[in-house]
Design a protein around this motif. Structure first.
Motif, mmCIF file in Angstrom:
data_model
loop_
_atom_site.group_PDB
_atom_site.id
_atom_site.type_symbol
_atom_site.label_atom_id
_atom_site.label_comp_id
_atom_site.label_asym_id
_atom_site.label_seq_id
_atom_site.Cartn_x
_atom_site.Cartn_y
_atom_site.Cartn_z
ATOM 1 N N MET A 1 0.831 -1.205 0.000
ATOM 2 C CA MET A 1 0.000 0.000 0.000
ATOM 3 C C MET A 1 0.868 1.258 0.000
ATOM 4 S SD MET A 1 -3.303 -0.369 -0.072
ATOM 5 C CE MET A 1 -4.567 -1.591 0.118
ATOM 6 N N PHE A 2 1.831 1.298 0.906
ATOM 7 C CA PHE A 2 2.669 2.490 1.043
ATOM 8 C C PHE A 2 3.448 2.770 -0.240
ATOM 9 C CE2 PHE A 2 6.812 4.362 2.021
ATOM 10 C CZ PHE A 2 6.417 5.556 2.592
ATOM 11 N N LEU A 3 4.111 1.746 -0.789
ATOM 12 C CA LEU A 3 4.958 1.956 -1.962
ATOM 13 C C LEU A 3 4.140 2.310 -3.196
ATOM 14 C CD1 LEU A 3 7.597 -0.892 -1.489
ATOM 15 C CD2 LEU A 3 7.927 1.569 -1.164
ATOM 16 N N PHE A 4 2.995 1.649 -3.380
ATOM 17 C CA PHE A 4 2.170 1.966 -4.549
ATOM 18 C C PHE A 4 1.670 3.407 -4.486
ATOM 19 C CE2 PHE A 4 -1.963 2.373 -6.631
ATOM 20 C CZ PHE A 4 -1.641 1.973 -7.913
ATOM 21 N N ILE A 5 1.161 3.815 -3.319
ATOM 22 C CA ILE A 5 0.634 5.180 -3.181
ATOM 23 C C ILE A 5 1.767 6.192 -3.290
ATOM 24 C CG2 ILE A 5 -0.510 6.786 -1.595
ATOM 25 C CD1 ILE A 5 -2.059 4.359 -0.512
ATOM 26 N N PHE A 6 2.911 5.880 -2.681
ATOM 27 C CA PHE A 6 4.055 6.800 -2.722
ATOM 28 C C PHE A 6 4.523 7.037 -4.156
ATOM 29 C CE2 PHE A 6 8.583 7.818 -2.506
ATOM 30 C CZ PHE A 6 8.597 8.821 -1.549
ATOM 31 N N VAL A 7 4.741 5.955 -4.908
ATOM 32 C CA VAL A 7 5.219 6.089 -6.295
ATOM 33 C C VAL A 7 4.155 6.751 -7.166
ATOM 34 C CG1 VAL A 7 5.960 4.809 -8.348
ATOM 35 C CG2 VAL A 7 6.799 4.136 -6.087
ATOM 36 N N SER A 8 2.888 6.397 -6.953
ATOM 37 C CA SER A 8 1.807 7.001 -7.731
ATOM 38 C C SER A 8 1.712 8.505 -7.471
ATOM 39 C CB SER A 8 0.470 6.336 -7.394
ATOM 40 O OG SER A 8 0.495 4.970 -7.703
ATOM 41 N N LEU B 1 -8.284 0.950 -3.179
ATOM 42 C CA LEU B 1 -7.310 0.804 -2.094
ATOM 43 C C LEU B 1 -7.999 0.799 -0.732
ATOM 44 C CD1 LEU B 1 -4.528 3.243 -3.389
ATOM 45 C CD2 LEU B 1 -4.425 0.748 -3.359
ATOM 46 N N ALA B 2 -8.989 1.672 -0.557
ATOM 47 C CA ALA B 2 -9.708 1.730 0.712
ATOM 48 C C ALA B 2 -10.512 0.459 0.957
ATOM 49 C CB ALA B 2 -10.626 2.951 0.725
ATOM 50 N N LEU B 3 -11.145 -0.081 -0.102
ATOM 51 C CA LEU B 3 -11.906 -1.323 0.058
ATOM 52 C C LEU B 3 -10.992 -2.505 0.375
ATOM 53 C CD1 LEU B 3 -14.565 -0.963 -2.799
ATOM 54 C CD2 LEU B 3 -14.899 -0.707 -0.327
ATOM 55 N N LEU B 4 -9.797 -2.528 -0.219
ATOM 56 C CA LEU B 4 -8.825 -3.570 0.131
ATOM 57 C C LEU B 4 -8.445 -3.476 1.610
ATOM 58 C CD1 LEU B 4 -6.396 -3.577 -2.943
ATOM 59 C CD2 LEU B 4 -7.865 -5.455 -2.184
ATOM 60 N N THR B 5 -8.286 -2.248 2.093
ATOM 61 C CA THR B 5 -7.965 -2.052 3.509
ATOM 62 C C THR B 5 -9.115 -2.525 4.386
ATOM 63 O OG1 THR B 5 -6.578 -0.146 2.966
ATOM 64 C CG2 THR B 5 -7.316 -0.346 5.248
ATOM 65 N N SER B 6 -10.349 -2.224 3.989
ATOM 66 C CA SER B 6 -11.512 -2.680 4.745
ATOM 67 C C SER B 6 -11.570 -4.208 4.791
ATOM 68 C CB SER B 6 -12.801 -2.129 4.126
ATOM 69 O OG SER B 6 -12.839 -0.733 4.197
ATOM 70 N N ALA B 7 -11.352 -4.830 3.629
ATOM 71 C CA ALA B 7 -11.353 -6.298 3.595
ATOM 72 C C ALA B 7 -10.252 -6.857 4.487
ATOM 73 C CB ALA B 7 -11.164 -6.776 2.157
#
Length: 220
Positions: A74-81, A113-119
């Protein structure tokens, strides 16, 4: 600048390279670990240690291990994006259909991303406590059942919209400045965008880890 007609949906064109680029850089840097670490190996070891510390702090020393890959991804994908949007003014490139943008400038990406976190935090709670996990909805009193249910719906909403609105605002400011004053003035704003982009990735990863830790430990 106009590009030829391409079958691309709104907001998605720039999303494709981020995952492979991040994965490729990690593989190149750590595929042959050295006794005396290279600069790339040192960097990714530092990133891994940072993610481990973040996960340990939010989830707990006994439970954090299996969740490091998820929080790190999550961190790396959001950071690079986010950085791709802060460094490159995608929106000034005109397409006949859709637009170029950072992946996190698309509400579909941030909601996913938020739904993945919820799951993830539902899975964490159920795997740790079983069906007794749902007892949290009637604690400390059954009267709070609607509010406790509503809280689980607002968590992914707040995660997705917080990330989306901040990245959208950063990109719009850069695009406007590049269009009006294309040489020097946008540079300080781009540096500010890099800083805020990193902060947004950190906030998302920290909240995701905190929600997972909360679901397993039961401190609400």
């Amino acid at each position: 600048m106009a590009l030829p007609d391409l079958p691309i949906g709104p907001g998605l064109p720039a999303a494709d390279p981020e995952g492979p680029a991040s994965l490729g850089s990690v593989i190149i840097a750590v595929r042959n670990p050295q006794t005396i670490p290279t600069d790339g190996q040192n960097f990714f070891e530092y990133v891994l240690e940072f993610i481990r510390d973040l996960s340990k702090t939010q989830i707990g020393e006994e439970e954090y291990g299996p969740w490091v890959p998820f929080i790190g991804t999550m961190f790396l994908f959001i950071f690079v994006s986010n950085w791709s949007g802060a460094l490159l003014p995608w929106k000034i490139i005109e397409l006949p259909h859709g637009e170029l943008a950072a992946p996190t400038n698309d509400i579909n990406t941030t909601v996913a991303l938020a739904l993945l976190t919820s799951a993830a935090y539902f899975y964490a709670g159920l795997s740790k406590k079983g069906l007794s996990y749902f007892e949290k909805y009637i604690k400390p009193t059954p009267i709070l059942l609607p509010i406790n249910i509503l809280e689980d719906f607002t968590k992914p909403l707040s995660l997705s919209f917080r990330l989306f609105r901040n990245i959208l605002a950063d990109e719009l400011v850069i695009v406007v400045l590049v269009s009006l004053v294309p040489l020097v003035v946008p540079i300080p704003v781009m540096f500010l965008g890099l800083f805020t982009s990193g902060i947004q990735a950190l906030i998302f990863a920290t909240l995701a880890a905190a929600y997972i830790g909360e679901s397993m430990e039961g401190h609400y």
